[in-house]
Scaffold this active site. Structure first.
Site, PDB file in Angstrom:
ATOM      1  N   ASN A   1      -7.859  22.350 -38.583  1.00 31.04           N
ATOM      2  CA  ASN A   1      -6.801  21.664 -39.320  1.00 31.04           C
ATOM      3  C   ASN A   1      -7.421  20.834 -40.438  1.00 31.04           C
ATOM      4  O   ASN A   1      -8.637  20.827 -40.618  1.00 31.04           O
ATOM      5  CB  ASN A   1      -5.959  20.795 -38.376  1.00 31.04           C
ATOM      6  CG  ASN A   1      -6.800  19.779 -37.621  1.00 31.04           C
ATOM      7  OD1 ASN A   1      -7.375  18.875 -38.210  1.00 31.04           O
ATOM      8  ND2 ASN A   1      -6.890  19.939 -36.297  1.00 31.04           N
TER       9      ASN A   1
ATOM     10  N   PRO B   1      -7.298  21.689 -23.717  1.00 30.64           N
ATOM     11  CA  PRO B   1      -6.989  20.507 -22.899  1.00 30.64           C
ATOM     12  C   PRO B   1      -6.214  19.470 -23.694  1.00 30.64           C
ATOM     13  O   PRO B   1      -6.534  19.189 -24.857  1.00 30.64           O
ATOM     14  CB  PRO B   1      -8.373  19.983 -22.506  1.00 30.64           C
ATOM     15  CG  PRO B   1      -9.293  21.141 -22.649  1.00 30.64           C
ATOM     16  CD  PRO B   1      -8.754  21.962 -23.776  1.00 30.64           C
TER      17      PRO B   1
ATOM     18  N   LYS C   1       6.237  11.084 -27.472  1.00 34.25           N
ATOM     19  CA  LYS C   1       4.815  11.146 -27.161  1.00 34.25           C
ATOM     20  C   LYS C   1       4.363   9.893 -26.424  1.00 34.25           C
ATOM     21  O   LYS C   1       3.563   9.967 -25.479  1.00 34.25           O
ATOM     22  CB  LYS C   1       4.011  11.314 -28.456  1.00 34.25           C
ATOM     23  CG  LYS C   1       2.553  11.696 -28.252  1.00 34.25           C
ATOM     24  CD  LYS C   1       1.910  12.076 -29.586  1.00 34.25           C
ATOM     25  CE  LYS C   1       0.528  12.675 -29.373  1.00 34.25           C
ATOM     26  NZ  LYS C   1      -0.089  13.115 -30.648  1.00 34.25           N
TER      27      LYS C   1
END
Length: 402
Positions: free
Chosen positions: A214, A309, A341
């Site tokens: 990214n 993960p 979140k």
């Protein structure tokens, strides 16, 4: 009234120093100016004298007050010295202890806090010798006002533009505010605290040539690590691949993949007091990593990915006394996703920003964060340089994180 000594060196960005003098004066600072001989090829002493309303100093051999040594007295007079623009030549001289003009003699003869705003061609800035010289000055306690990206005098569109005057003023405002707070509180709440920071992207390899990643630059994570260290914390920085030099006095661990980052963070987690999960970790990785380059073929290509993960979720599920700060880089419904979140990852704070805005976020020196706290509080930090936002984040957490 705080006193600023502005040192102007010989680059085309010297014209910005006139505006900087004006902005500093408007902000309530008492400004005196020094010019190198090369700076005077671009700007005149009279311009600074008219705006700053103080004498302008150009030579170590012209003593305006016979009762003092000018280049020593000026350093003692100032509360901070700003070198703007700072050329590669001046940075090199300072790094090697050369004092052959008014500016370098004053800077070397004082312990006053010093800020450096580099301005130069991108290749000069990225040159290994220039980077080494800047690293030397950082280790000596100089503060750097990182250059921005944009159109340069040489015609390149790249990094090397002198930091904008308003941003320099804001950085100084924050510096003096922090000094006052430190004098008041005497000791930071982060003094002696074990802090872990993750930063940058991760790289998930498909074959020896291609990978998934990214646009994260790692700038906010590195800025947090550096700011924490300056406040007395014992800092571990776990970083994906970046182009940033590791901060001084910080235990920096370089990793590549999400799995590698997870293993390091998991092993260090129990000994930490506060964790800043600022890295932009890849959510998926190829199921298979090929040993040889995947050859081009007709038609479409399908690649099967697996979940990596979820580091933040793991930390939220296993934290005991640790304070957990997560980041949310979103492109829409920023507050909604940040609140989700915060709850689902069992974090104490989520710091959210809109990476869909190309003027901030990934790869940019700027950002615009909002902090969402577990108790329902919100703090909007505003748009600023990431080094400034790192200080604002820590200021917001000073009395809350424990």
């Amino acid at each position: 009234m705080k006193r600023i000594l502005l040192a102007v060196t010989g680059g085309i960005a010297a014209y910005k120093a006139i505006d900087l003098t004006s902005k500093l004066t408007q902000a309530g600072y008492d400004v005196s100016v020094m010019l190198t001989d090369h700076a005077q090829e671009f700007v005149t002493p009279l311009a600074f004298q008219a705006i700053g309303r103080n004498p302008v100093y150009t030579s170590t051999f012209i003593e305006q007050n016979p009762k003092e040594i000018q280049h020593v007295a000026l350093g003692d007079w100032a509360d901070a010295i700003v070198v703007a623009p700072a050329t590669a030549n001046t940075i090199a001289k300072l790094a090697h202890g050369i004092a052959d003009d008014m500016v370098t003699s004053t800077l070397i003869a004082t312990e006053t806090p010093k800020f450096v705003a580099p301005a130069m061609n991108v290749h000069m800035y990225e040159n290994n010798r220039t980077q080494q010289n800047m690293a030397t000055l950082r280790s000596d306690g100089y503060y750097f006002l990182e250059p921005g990206e944009g159109y340069l005098a040489c015609g390149y569109v790249a990094k090397g533009r002198m930091e904008e005057p308003l941003q320099i003023v804001e950085r100084l405002n924050l510096f003096f505010k922090d000094m006052q707070q430190n004098q008041t509180t005497k000791e930071s709440r982060f003094e002696g605290v074990h802090a872990l920071v993750t930063a940058g992207p991760t790289i998930e390899e498909l074959d020896p040539v291609r990978y998934l990643s990214n646009r994260s630059s790692g700038k906010i994570g590195y800025a947090l690590a550096e700011s924490l260290e300056k406040r007395g914390a014992i800092v571990t920085l776990v970083s994906g691949p970046t182009n940033i030099a590791p901060p001084e006095n910080v235990d920096t661990i370089q990793v590549t993949s999400a799995e590698e980052m997870f293993k390091v963070v998991k092993n260090r987690f129990e000994t930490q007091d506060i964790i800043f999960k600022a890295a932009a970790v890849s959510d998926y990785a190829p199921v298979e990593t090929l040993d040889h380059k995947l050859k081009k073929q007709d038609g479409t290509l399908s690649v099967t990915f697996k979940r990596t993960p979820d580091i933040l979720k793991y930390l939220g599920e296993h934290k005991t006394s640790q304070f957990l700060v997560g980041f949310a880089a979103e492109t829409q419904n920023i507050e909604t996703y940040a609140q989700q979140k915060l709850k689902h990852k069992n974090a104490d704070v989520i710091i959210a920003n809109n990476v869909g805005d190309r003027t901030i976020g990934f790869s940019s020196d700027d950002n615009d964060y909002t902090m969402y706290f577990e108790n329902g509080d919100e703090t909007h930090l505003g748009k600023a340089k990431k080094v400034i936002l790192a200080e604002r984040i820590l200021n917001s957490l000073e009395n809350r994180w424990q």
